[in-house]
Design a protein around this motif. Structure first.
Motif, PDB file in Angstrom:
ATOM      1  N   VAL A  45       7.344  -4.279  -1.846  1.00 59.73           N
ATOM      2  CA  VAL A  45       7.875  -5.614  -2.167  1.00 59.73           C
ATOM      3  C   VAL A  45       6.965  -6.636  -1.499  1.00 59.73           C
ATOM      4  CG1 VAL A  45       9.834  -7.199  -1.929  1.00 59.73           C
ATOM      5  CG2 VAL A  45      10.239  -4.752  -2.353  1.00 59.73           C
ATOM      6  N   ILE A  46       6.457  -7.559  -2.291  1.00 57.55           N
ATOM      7  CA  ILE A  46       5.516  -8.562  -1.787  1.00 57.55           C
ATOM      8  C   ILE A  46       6.269  -9.792  -1.305  1.00 57.55           C
ATOM      9  CG2 ILE A  46       3.588 -10.087  -2.402  1.00 57.55           C
ATOM     10  CD1 ILE A  46       2.799  -8.051  -4.554  1.00 57.55           C
ATOM     11  N   ASP A  47       5.935 -10.250  -0.115  1.00 54.24           N
ATOM     12  CA  ASP A  47       6.455 -11.523   0.396  1.00 54.24           C
ATOM     13  C   ASP A  47       5.510 -12.623  -0.101  1.00 54.24           C
ATOM     14  OD1 ASP A  47       7.119 -13.804   1.786  1.00 54.24           O
ATOM     15  OD2 ASP A  47       7.455 -12.783   3.699  1.00 54.24           O
ATOM     16  N   LYS A  94       4.067 -15.363   2.216  1.00 55.20           N
ATOM     17  CA  LYS A  94       2.973 -15.031   3.143  1.00 55.20           C
ATOM     18  C   LYS A  94       1.675 -14.678   2.428  1.00 55.20           C
ATOM     19  CE  LYS A  94       4.111 -12.111   6.470  1.00 55.20           C
ATOM     20  NZ  LYS A  94       4.769 -10.917   7.040  1.00 55.20           N
ATOM     21  N   CYS A  95       1.782 -14.235   1.195  1.00 54.32           N
ATOM     22  CA  CYS A  95       0.605 -13.766   0.451  1.00 54.32           C
ATOM     23  C   CYS A  95      -0.389 -14.902   0.215  1.00 54.32           C
ATOM     24  CB  CYS A  95       1.060 -13.192  -0.889  1.00 54.32           C
ATOM     25  SG  CYS A  95      -0.313 -12.747  -1.975  1.00 54.32           S
ATOM     26  N   VAL A  96      -1.658 -14.614   0.480  1.00 55.15           N
ATOM     27  CA  VAL A  96      -2.710 -15.617   0.280  1.00 55.15           C
ATOM     28  C   VAL A  96      -3.584 -15.273  -0.939  1.00 55.15           C
ATOM     29  CG1 VAL A  96      -2.790 -16.295   2.704  1.00 55.15           C
ATOM     30  CG2 VAL A  96      -4.262 -14.426   1.900  1.00 55.15           C
ATOM     31  N   MET A  97      -3.118 -14.321  -1.747  1.00 50.24           N
ATOM     32  CA  MET A  97      -3.826 -13.934  -2.975  1.00 50.24           C
ATOM     33  C   MET A  97      -5.271 -13.481  -2.712  1.00 50.24           C
ATOM     34  SD  MET A  97      -1.824 -14.080  -5.674  1.00 50.24           S
ATOM     35  CE  MET A  97      -2.653 -14.493  -7.208  1.00 50.24           C
ATOM     36  N   CYS A  98      -5.465 -12.732  -1.631  1.00 56.99           N
ATOM     37  CA  CYS A  98      -6.818 -12.219  -1.358  1.00 56.99           C
ATOM     38  C   CYS A  98      -7.186 -11.090  -2.330  1.00 56.99           C
ATOM     39  CB  CYS A  98      -6.908 -11.727   0.081  1.00 56.99           C
ATOM     40  SG  CYS A  98      -5.995 -10.193   0.391  1.00 56.99           S
ATOM     41  N   LEU A  99      -6.178 -10.493  -2.964  1.00 53.94           N
ATOM     42  CA  LEU A  99      -6.333  -9.442  -3.983  1.00 53.94           C
ATOM     43  C   LEU A  99      -6.778  -8.090  -3.430  1.00 53.94           C
ATOM     44  CD1 LEU A  99      -7.794 -11.402  -7.025  1.00 53.94           C
ATOM     45  CD2 LEU A  99      -5.416 -10.981  -6.402  1.00 53.94           C
ATOM     46  N   ARG A 100      -6.707  -7.929  -2.116  1.00 53.14           N
ATOM     47  CA  ARG A 100      -7.051  -6.623  -1.537  1.00 53.14           C
ATOM     48  C   ARG A 100      -6.122  -5.534  -2.092  1.00 53.14           C
ATOM     49  NH1 ARG A 100      -9.939  -5.096   3.046  1.00 53.14           N
ATOM     50  NH2 ARG A 100      -9.221  -3.195   4.036  1.00 53.14           N
ATOM     51  N   CYS A 101      -4.836  -5.825  -2.147  1.00 49.23           N
ATOM     52  CA  CYS A 101      -3.885  -4.830  -2.661  1.00 49.23           C
ATOM     53  C   CYS A 101      -4.182  -4.509  -4.123  1.00 49.23           C
ATOM     54  CB  CYS A 101      -2.456  -5.319  -2.505  1.00 49.23           C
ATOM     55  SG  CYS A 101      -2.144  -6.913  -3.294  1.00 49.23           S
ATOM     56  N   PHE A 102      -4.516  -5.519  -4.877  1.00 49.21           N
ATOM     57  CA  PHE A 102      -4.871  -5.336  -6.286  1.00 49.21           C
ATOM     58  C   PHE A 102      -6.060  -4.387  -6.415  1.00 49.21           C
ATOM     59  CE2 PHE A 102      -7.888  -6.766  -9.542  1.00 49.21           C
ATOM     60  CZ  PHE A 102      -7.146  -6.591 -10.698  1.00 49.21           C
ATOM     61  N   GLN A 114       1.500 -15.654  -9.288  1.00 49.22           N
ATOM     62  CA  GLN A 114       1.633 -14.791  -8.117  1.00 49.22           C
ATOM     63  C   GLN A 114       1.558 -13.339  -8.571  1.00 49.22           C
ATOM     64  OE1 GLN A 114       5.440 -16.031  -6.524  1.00 49.22           O
ATOM     65  NE2 GLN A 114       6.552 -14.561  -7.758  1.00 49.22           N
ATOM     66  N   LEU A 115       1.243 -12.448  -7.636  1.00 48.70           N
ATOM     67  CA  LEU A 115       1.102 -11.037  -7.983  1.00 48.70           C
ATOM     68  C   LEU A 115       2.443 -10.459  -8.418  1.00 48.70           C
ATOM     69  CD1 LEU A 115      -1.172  -9.744  -5.083  1.00 48.70           C
ATOM     70  CD2 LEU A 115      -1.844 -10.503  -7.364  1.00 48.70           C
ATOM     71  N   GLU A 116       2.378  -9.575  -9.395  1.00 52.72           N
ATOM     72  CA  GLU A 116       3.571  -8.857  -9.833  1.00 52.72           C
ATOM     73  C   GLU A 116       3.250  -7.367  -9.834  1.00 52.72           C
ATOM     74  OE1 GLU A 116       6.450 -10.200 -10.466  1.00 52.72           O
ATOM     75  OE2 GLU A 116       5.845 -12.320 -10.516  1.00 52.72           O
ATOM     76  N   GLU A 118      -2.920  -1.581   3.328  1.00 51.67           N
ATOM     77  CA  GLU A 118      -4.182  -2.318   3.309  1.00 51.67           C
ATOM     78  C   GLU A 118      -4.024  -3.828   3.394  1.00 51.67           C
ATOM     79  OE1 GLU A 118      -7.229  -1.030   3.562  1.00 51.67           O
ATOM     80  OE2 GLU A 118      -6.145   0.832   3.878  1.00 51.67           O
ATOM     81  N   CYS A 119      -2.828  -4.356   3.227  1.00 53.74           N
ATOM     82  CA  CYS A 119      -2.641  -5.808   3.317  1.00 53.74           C
ATOM     83  C   CYS A 119      -2.786  -6.242   4.771  1.00 53.74           C
ATOM     84  CB  CYS A 119      -1.275  -6.218   2.783  1.00 53.74           C
ATOM     85  SG  CYS A 119      -0.979  -8.001   3.006  1.00 53.74           S
ATOM     86  N   LYS A 120      -3.810  -7.021   5.056  1.00 57.00           N
ATOM     87  CA  LYS A 120      -4.093  -7.433   6.438  1.00 57.00           C
ATOM     88  C   LYS A 120      -3.019  -8.354   7.001  1.00 57.00           C
ATOM     89  CE  LYS A 120      -8.070  -5.355   6.698  1.00 57.00           C
ATOM     90  NZ  LYS A 120      -8.147  -4.089   7.427  1.00 57.00           N
ATOM     91  N   LEU A 121      -2.332  -9.076   6.124  1.00 58.48           N
ATOM     92  CA  LEU A 121      -1.312 -10.028   6.586  1.00 58.48           C
ATOM     93  C   LEU A 121       0.090  -9.430   6.591  1.00 58.48           C
ATOM     94  CD1 LEU A 121      -2.585 -13.270   4.816  1.00 58.48           C
ATOM     95  CD2 LEU A 121      -3.009 -12.479   7.144  1.00 58.48           C
ATOM     96  N   LYS A 122       0.173  -8.141   6.272  1.00 54.88           N
ATOM     97  CA  LYS A 122       1.468  -7.435   6.253  1.00 54.88           C
ATOM     98  C   LYS A 122       2.474  -8.142   5.353  1.00 54.88           C
ATOM     99  CE  LYS A 122      -0.066  -4.352   9.036  1.00 54.88           C
ATOM    100  NZ  LYS A 122      -0.691  -3.230   8.346  1.00 54.88           N
ATOM    101  N   CYS A 123       2.026  -8.523   4.181  1.00 56.83           N
ATOM    102  CA  CYS A 123       2.908  -9.200   3.220  1.00 56.83           C
ATOM    103  C   CYS A 123       3.696  -8.228   2.367  1.00 56.83           C
ATOM    104  CB  CYS A 123       2.093 -10.058   2.254  1.00 56.83           C
ATOM    105  SG  CYS A 123       1.013 -11.206   3.031  1.00 56.83           S
ATOM    106  N   ILE A 124       3.324  -6.946   2.418  1.00 57.44           N
ATOM    107  CA  ILE A 124       3.982  -5.976   1.541  1.00 57.44           C
ATOM    108  C   ILE A 124       4.807  -5.020   2.389  1.00 57.44           C
ATOM    109  CG2 ILE A 124       3.678  -4.216  -0.221  1.00 57.44           C
ATOM    110  CD1 ILE A 124       1.008  -5.478  -0.924  1.00 57.44           C
TER     111      ILE A 124
HETATM  112  S1  SF4 Z   1      -3.363  -7.854   0.207  1.00 60.29           S
HETATM  113 FE1  SF4 Z   1      -1.587  -9.007   0.977  1.00 60.29          FE
HETATM  114  S2  SF4 Z   1      -2.301 -11.140   1.149  1.00 60.29           S
HETATM  115 FE2  SF4 Z   1      -3.759 -10.044  -0.152  1.00 60.29          FE
HETATM  116  S3  SF4 Z   1      -3.040 -10.402  -2.242  1.00 60.29           S
HETATM  117 FE3  SF4 Z   1      -2.121  -8.474  -1.561  1.00 60.29          FE
HETATM  118  S4  SF4 Z   1      -0.125  -9.038  -0.723  1.00 60.29           S
HETATM  119 FE4  SF4 Z   1      -1.347 -10.903  -0.868  1.00 60.29          FE
END
Ligand code: SF4
Ligand code: SF4
Length: 99
Positions: free
Chosen positions: A42-44, A47-55, A69-71, A86-92
């Motif tokens: 579940v994505i917060d 907090k997400c900055v759309m860096c797309l690392r998770c993608f 926003q990411l879905e 892998e999310c550096k900001l712990k948004c997931i």
């Molecule tokens: S890795 Fe984290 S901060 Fe980056 S897009 Fe995904 S959820 Fe957002």
């Protein structure tokens, strides 16, 4: 999100015709697999900055970045948790599925 098309299996004519290496074009899930997932990501979005690392790291390409926003496509997400790891900001957060 468009799903990959199911390809008809073609028996390789010889051992040389089998794909080599870490990537090949058959690595996408083509049938709904949410039934055996124990945890779901579940994505917060606050907090997400759309860096797309998770993608980029999702092994099954089920994170859609086409909207504002990411879905996550939960029909195909297998709950592996790679995106959350892998999310550096712990948004997931991996949340246990309800019965
Ligand atoms: S890795 Fe984290 S901060 Fe980056 S897009 Fe995904 S959820 Fe957002
Ligand atoms: S839990 Fe795994 S399959 Fe689901 S979105 Fe994250 S990386 Fe992709």
């Amino acid at each position: 999100m468009d799903r990959p098309k199911v390809k008809k299996w073609q028996e390789p004519a010889s051992i040389d015709a089998y794909p080599l290496g870490a990537t090949c074009d058959s690595d996408h899930l083509v049938s709904i697999n949410a039934g055996w997932r124990t945890f779901k990501p579940v994505i917060d979005h606050d907090k997400c900055v759309m860096c797309l690392r998770c993608f980029l790291v999702c092994p099954d390409g089920v994170i859609d970045k086409s909207g504002p926003q990411l879905e996550i496509d939960y029909d195909y997400c297998k709950g592996c948790g790679v995106c959350a790891h892998e999310c550096k900001l712990k948004c997931i957060t991996m949340v246990k599925e309800e019965k």
